[in-house]
Enzyme design. Structure first.
Site, short mmCIF file in Angstrom:
data_model
loop_
_atom_site.label_atom_id
_atom_site.label_comp_id
_atom_site.label_asym_id
_atom_site.label_seq_id
_atom_site.Cartn_x
_atom_site.Cartn_y
_atom_site.Cartn_z
N GLU A 157 -10.23 -9.59 -7.09
CA GLU A 157 -9.23 -8.54 -6.88
C GLU A 157 -8.10 -8.63 -7.92
O GLU A 157 -7.63 -7.61 -8.42
CB GLU A 157 -8.65 -8.66 -5.47
CG GLU A 157 -9.66 -8.30 -4.38
CD GLU A 157 -9.16 -8.60 -2.98
OE1 GLU A 157 -8.03 -9.12 -2.83
OE2 GLU A 157 -9.91 -8.31 -2.03
N LYS A 193 0.82 -1.20 0.00
CA LYS A 193 0.00 0.00 0.00
C LYS A 193 0.87 1.27 0.00
O LYS A 193 2.10 1.20 0.20
CB LYS A 193 -0.91 -0.03 1.23
CG LYS A 193 -2.00 -1.11 1.20
CD LYS A 193 -2.86 -0.94 2.46
CE LYS A 193 -4.00 -1.91 2.53
NZ LYS A 193 -4.83 -1.64 3.73
N HIS A 206 -2.11 -5.13 1.61
CA HIS A 206 -3.43 -5.75 1.42
C HIS A 206 -3.23 -7.20 1.01
O HIS A 206 -2.33 -7.50 0.24
CB HIS A 206 -4.19 -5.02 0.30
CG HIS A 206 -5.43 -5.76 -0.14
ND1 HIS A 206 -6.65 -5.57 0.45
CD2 HIS A 206 -5.62 -6.72 -1.09
CE1 HIS A 206 -7.56 -6.38 -0.11
NE2 HIS A 206 -6.94 -7.08 -1.05
N ASN A 223 -1.69 0.24 7.23
CA ASN A 223 -1.20 -1.08 7.66
C ASN A 223 -0.41 -1.80 6.58
O ASN A 223 -0.33 -3.02 6.56
CB ASN A 223 -2.36 -1.92 8.20
CG ASN A 223 -3.44 -2.11 7.16
OD1 ASN A 223 -3.30 -1.66 6.02
ND2 ASN A 223 -4.51 -2.78 7.51
N THR A 232 -5.55 -6.85 11.27
CA THR A 232 -5.68 -5.61 10.48
C THR A 232 -4.92 -4.41 11.03
O THR A 232 -4.27 -3.69 10.27
CB THR A 232 -7.18 -5.27 10.32
OG1 THR A 232 -7.83 -6.39 9.73
CG2 THR A 232 -7.39 -4.05 9.45
N TYR A 238 -12.27 -1.86 -2.88
CA TYR A 238 -12.88 -1.72 -1.56
C TYR A 238 -14.40 -1.68 -1.59
O TYR A 238 -15.02 -1.23 -0.62
CB TYR A 238 -12.29 -0.49 -0.87
CG TYR A 238 -10.84 -0.68 -0.45
CD1 TYR A 238 -10.45 -1.82 0.26
CD2 TYR A 238 -9.86 0.26 -0.76
CE1 TYR A 238 -9.13 -2.01 0.64
CE2 TYR A 238 -8.54 0.07 -0.37
CZ TYR A 238 -8.17 -1.07 0.33
OH TYR A 238 -6.87 -1.25 0.72
P1 IDP Z 1 -7.82 -6.39 6.07
O1 IDP Z 1 -6.96 -5.47 5.24
O2 IDP Z 1 -7.08 -6.95 7.25
O3 IDP Z 1 -8.51 -7.44 5.24
P2 IDP Z 1 -10.40 -5.06 6.21
O4 IDP Z 1 -11.34 -5.17 7.35
O5 IDP Z 1 -10.75 -5.77 4.94
O6 IDP Z 1 -8.95 -5.47 6.74
O7 IDP Z 1 -10.24 -3.50 5.92
C1 IDP Z 1 -9.62 -3.04 4.73
C2 IDP Z 1 -8.67 -1.91 5.08
O8 IDP Z 1 -9.42 -0.81 5.57
C3 IDP Z 1 -7.69 -2.23 6.20
O9 IDP Z 1 -6.56 -2.93 5.73
C4 IDP Z 1 -7.34 -0.86 6.73
O10 IDP Z 1 -6.38 -0.22 5.89
C5 IDP Z 1 -8.66 -0.13 6.57
N1 IDP Z 1 -9.46 -0.13 7.80
C6 IDP Z 1 -10.19 -1.14 8.30
N2 IDP Z 1 -10.81 -0.80 9.44
C7 IDP Z 1 -10.48 0.49 9.66
C8 IDP Z 1 -10.80 1.43 10.70
O11 IDP Z 1 -11.53 1.15 11.65
N3 IDP Z 1 -10.23 2.67 10.57
C9 IDP Z 1 -9.43 3.01 9.54
N4 IDP Z 1 -9.10 2.16 8.55
C10 IDP Z 1 -9.60 0.92 8.60
MG MG Z 2 -9.96 -7.25 3.72
#
Ligand code: IDP
Ligand code: MG
Length: 153
Positions: A127, A10, A116, A113, A92, A50
């Protein structure tokens, strides 16, 4: 039959000079890189990737974040690649992810983070198709393939 997963370094991973560190982990694990593309995602790409998060409070910020800098989109292949990669990513949020995982070792943030990874075969297929045409995925064998798995695996 090997699975394929989409792994994206990312914007924060690129800006923090962590591309090599992150892809090195997948390489060392024995996953096979079968496609790669360095690009700055536009809104169309980000909203497709997304789509499952549309309506969530973090959605707008997430789409903006993905479009804010170049990313490295990659496809990796291995038996169980999706599950293996998810374990390597860690949970996450960086501040919660276990040490030894990419997110646990390299960051403390919630949204930033670094990486992805697809979470199911269905989402991986979807994807991967956002970033790559079928002919951009390369079929080849590792010279040491027979050292990566035992005979009956
Ligand atoms: P993942 O990347 O571990 O699969 P997902 O729940 O699919 O997590 O969320 C996608 C992305 O959205 C996360 O990797 C993170 O960058 C962002 N994200 C998820 N939850 C939050 C939040 O509560 N605040 C800000 N960003 C979030
Ligand atoms: Mg995800």
């Amino acid at each position: 039959m090997a699975d394929r997963t989409l792994i994206i370094i990312k914007p924060d991973g690129v800006q923090r000079h962590l591309i090599g560190e992150i892809i090195g982990r997948f390489e060392k694990k024995g996953l096979k890189l079968v496609a790669a593309k360095f690009l700055k995602p536009d809104n169309t790409i980000a909203t497709k990737l997304y789509a499952v998060h549309k309506g969530k409070p973090f959605y707008d910020g997430l789409v903006k974040f993905l479009c804010s800098s170049p990313v490295l989109a990659t496809v990796w292949e291995a038996q169980g690649a999706i599950e293996i990669a998810r374990k390597m990513l860690g949970s996450t949020f960086g501040y919660e992810a276990t040490s030894g995982t990419i997110r646990g070792d390299l960051g403390c943030s919630r949204g930033f983070n670094l990486v992805h990874g697809s979470d199911s075969t269905q989402s991986a297929d979807y994807e991967i198709s956002i970033f790559f045409r079928p002919e951009e995925i390369v079929n080849y064998e590792f010279a040491d393939e027979h050292w990566l798995y035992g005979k009956n695996e």
